[in-house]
Scaffold this active site. Sequence first.
Site: not given
Ligand code: UD1
Length: 420
Positions: A23, A116, A307, A399
């Site tokens: 990440n 996903c 995670d 992955r």
């Molecule tokens: C990253 C990690 C992933 C980990 C996740 C949470 C990477 C490549 N992946 O994913 O392994 O599981 O953090 O620690 O770094 N959300 C919203 N709106 C947005 C974006 C997110 O509501 O625009 C929500 C998501 O649905 C989730 C929460 O915020 O409930 C946290 O997600 P987020 O931190 O954004 O996950 P990723 O960055 O996609």
Amino acid sequence: MDKLVIEGGVKLKGEVTISGAKNAVLPILAATLLTDEPCVIKGVPNLRDTVSMLKILRALGKNAEFEKGRVNVTRGKFHSHFAEYRLVSTMRASFCVLGPLLGKLKKAKVSLPGGCVIGVRPVDLHLKGISALGADISIDSGYVIARAGNLRGSYIYLGGIYGSSVLATDNVMMAAVLAKGKTTIESAACEPEVADLAEFLIKMGAKIKGHGTPVIEIEGVKHLHGAAHTIIPDRIEAGTMILAALITGGDILVKNVQYQHLGALIDKLSEAGAALEHRDGILRARGTRRLKPVNITTLPYPGFPTDMQAQMMSLMSVTPGISLITEKIYPDRFMHVAELNRMGAHIQREGPHAIVEGVKKLSGAPVMASDLRASAGLVLAGLSARGNTSISRIYHLERGYESIEEKLINLGAKVWREKE
Ligand code: UD1
């Protein structure tokens, strides 16, 4: 397609070295789009996701070579601002090319990543942050189309209903480093991987303060230059290996660990009574003691990582007593529950909670991997189970875990691959 077969019951012994953090490396590779000068990234794990990100960089006009844990990125013959669905749909982290493309080229057309199995996963926070910097954003036929004459620094509150967002913080930070003036990101993600990205951007000439805290301040600069950087160790791989030792009753040394990144996990394992010792980046995990069940709630960093939820559930499945696991980041991230129950676990899901009643032993069974960390949970369950466990759709594991079979075999595990 391959499946992974595990003959359970072997106590893991020996040493394992943790690879660079998935990440951290993905957004850092995306950040190389912010400059035309050469960048060298070291400690890069050889993962399916790394290879996907290199394909995206090449499609966007970069030369990117990957050899022996080192990626060299140089200017190619063209600049493209178009990240197509075929490439972005393979992994969500590819969406973080949006910020750097917009910063550097002032325009970007990036496919929406889609949902996903672990949940809906929206991108509203990414878009909110980037529009606050002055970009015009529209969505057309599954693509985000963003344009900005000049990005301007701004105050941005980036918290969402589930707290901070890792990739949204990355995206906004990467757009803001070349914006005019000062940007403040409030409710920024504090994950060590976000801080590592900021460290790389600083090496490129960006002015960033407060990374690793909920308030990040960025003073825009006109130009970023090339830089070299070594990726931090993967705390989730380290955590998975520690649990592998505990669940098998083994005794292993986990090398290349940043102990301070594992705070919430170590705290829970200590509460459970695990024997862990740490010195100079090496952690010894012994599964010699009988563990007690513990309750876990996943939260943004420094809370317990989502995670690690599936892996911890596997450990609690064989820890006599009741534990309550609450998922506060992805309330639907429980695909592994049914598979663990097929192996003899007693887990009941109630909305965002799983009630785990520990059993003495799991029994090997054919199971299906649904996502990356669920696969890791099933591997741990298989290592501790009586008999053979075969895990289908093992590509999920590739992955995010570099050479996982090799590493487990070196620790004495009986693991092999078979064609489905
Ligand atoms: C990253 C990690 C992933 C980990 C996740 C949470 C990477 C490549 N992946 O994913 O392994 O599981 O953090 O620690 O770094 N959300 C919203 N709106 C947005 C974006 C997110 O509501 O625009 C929500 C998501 O649905 C989730 C929460 O915020 O409930 C946290 O997600 P987020 O931190 O954004 O996950 P990723 O960055 O996609």
